[in-house]
Design a protein around this motif. Sequence first.
Motif, PDB file in Angstrom:
ATOM      1  N   LYS A   7     128.155 165.176   7.358  1.00  0.00           N
ATOM      2  CA  LYS A   7     127.229 164.628   8.344  1.00  0.00           C
ATOM      3  C   LYS A   7     125.916 165.385   8.242  1.00  0.00           C
ATOM      4  CE  LYS A   7     130.010 163.069  12.227  1.00  0.00           C
ATOM      5  NZ  LYS A   7     130.257 163.320  13.648  1.00  0.00           N
ATOM      6  N   TYR A   9     122.840 167.632   9.403  1.00  0.00           N
ATOM      7  CA  TYR A   9     122.840 168.782  10.314  1.00  0.00           C
ATOM      8  C   TYR A   9     122.509 168.372  11.745  1.00  0.00           C
ATOM      9  CZ  TYR A   9     121.381 173.084  12.538  1.00  0.00           C
ATOM     10  OH  TYR A   9     121.241 174.117  13.415  1.00  0.00           O
ATOM     11  N   VAL A  10     121.551 167.467  11.911  1.00  0.00           N
ATOM     12  CA  VAL A  10     121.125 167.056  13.252  1.00  0.00           C
ATOM     13  C   VAL A  10     122.275 166.404  13.998  1.00  0.00           C
ATOM     14  CG1 VAL A  10     119.553 165.547  14.526  1.00  0.00           C
ATOM     15  CG2 VAL A  10     118.732 166.805  12.544  1.00  0.00           C
ATOM     16  N   ASP A  11     123.055 165.558  13.316  1.00  0.00           N
ATOM     17  CA  ASP A  11     124.192 164.903  13.957  1.00  0.00           C
ATOM     18  C   ASP A  11     125.229 165.919  14.420  1.00  0.00           C
ATOM     19  OD1 ASP A  11     123.008 162.500  13.494  1.00  0.00           O
ATOM     20  OD2 ASP A  11     124.300 161.933  11.816  1.00  0.00           O
ATOM     21  N   ALA A  13     124.662 169.131  15.138  1.00  0.00           N
ATOM     22  CA  ALA A  13     124.093 169.910  16.235  1.00  0.00           C
ATOM     23  C   ALA A  13     124.124 169.108  17.531  1.00  0.00           C
ATOM     24  CB  ALA A  13     122.665 170.325  15.906  1.00  0.00           C
ATOM     25  N   LEU A  14     123.774 167.844  17.460  1.00  0.00           N
ATOM     26  CA  LEU A  14     123.786 167.000  18.650  1.00  0.00           C
ATOM     27  C   LEU A  14     125.205 166.842  19.185  1.00  0.00           C
ATOM     28  CD1 LEU A  14     122.138 165.273  20.562  1.00  0.00           C
ATOM     29  CD2 LEU A  14     122.460 163.347  19.025  1.00  0.00           C
ATOM     30  N   ALA A  15     126.153 166.644  18.306  1.00  0.00           N
ATOM     31  CA  ALA A  15     127.548 166.524  18.728  1.00  0.00           C
ATOM     32  C   ALA A  15     128.010 167.812  19.404  1.00  0.00           C
ATOM     33  CB  ALA A  15     128.433 166.193  17.531  1.00  0.00           C
ATOM     34  N   ASN A  16     127.577 168.960  18.894  1.00  0.00           N
ATOM     35  CA  ASN A  16     127.958 170.235  19.506  1.00  0.00           C
ATOM     36  C   ASN A  16     127.363 170.378  20.903  1.00  0.00           C
ATOM     37  OD1 ASN A  16     129.412 170.993  17.271  1.00  0.00           O
ATOM     38  ND2 ASN A  16     127.769 172.219  16.383  1.00  0.00           N
ATOM     39  N   VAL A  17     126.107 170.003  21.059  1.00  0.00           N
ATOM     40  CA  VAL A  17     125.454 170.101  22.370  1.00  0.00           C
ATOM     41  C   VAL A  17     126.152 169.195  23.372  1.00  0.00           C
ATOM     42  CG1 VAL A  17     123.325 169.582  23.621  1.00  0.00           C
ATOM     43  CG2 VAL A  17     123.227 170.822  21.465  1.00  0.00           C
ATOM     44  N   ILE A  18     126.407 167.966  22.978  1.00  0.00           N
ATOM     45  CA  ILE A  18     127.072 167.024  23.882  1.00  0.00           C
ATOM     46  C   ILE A  18     128.464 167.526  24.240  1.00  0.00           C
ATOM     47  CG2 ILE A  18     128.030 164.692  24.042  1.00  0.00           C
ATOM     48  CD1 ILE A  18     125.604 163.777  22.344  1.00  0.00           C
ATOM     49  N   ASN A  20     129.494 170.646  24.325  1.00  0.00           N
ATOM     50  CA  ASN A  20     129.386 171.795  25.224  1.00  0.00           C
ATOM     51  C   ASN A  20     129.064 171.366  26.647  1.00  0.00           C
ATOM     52  OD1 ASN A  20     129.977 173.650  23.241  1.00  0.00           O
ATOM     53  ND2 ASN A  20     127.842 174.004  22.704  1.00  0.00           N
TER      54      ASN A  20
END
Length: 69
Positions: A7, A9-11, A13-18, A20
């Motif tokens: 995937k 990197y942005v996807d 990172a966004l998945a990790n933020v959501i 969390n």
Amino acid sequence: MSENKKKPYVDIALANVIGNIRKSGGRTANDIPKATPEQKRKWRDERNRRAAEHKPTGNPYKPRQGESD
């Protein structure tokens, strides 16, 4: 498209933020209290008051009546 492609990197990172936010029990739209009509009226009046204070007075570069460029 092959399944073993990484995937972007942005996807990730966004998945990790959501994830969390969901894990931390963050506030949702349903948790936030709705504004009362009284609050909405106060906010509208304040917005209109501020807009009236900063009303433009006209084009400063336009010559006045009777003046030429």
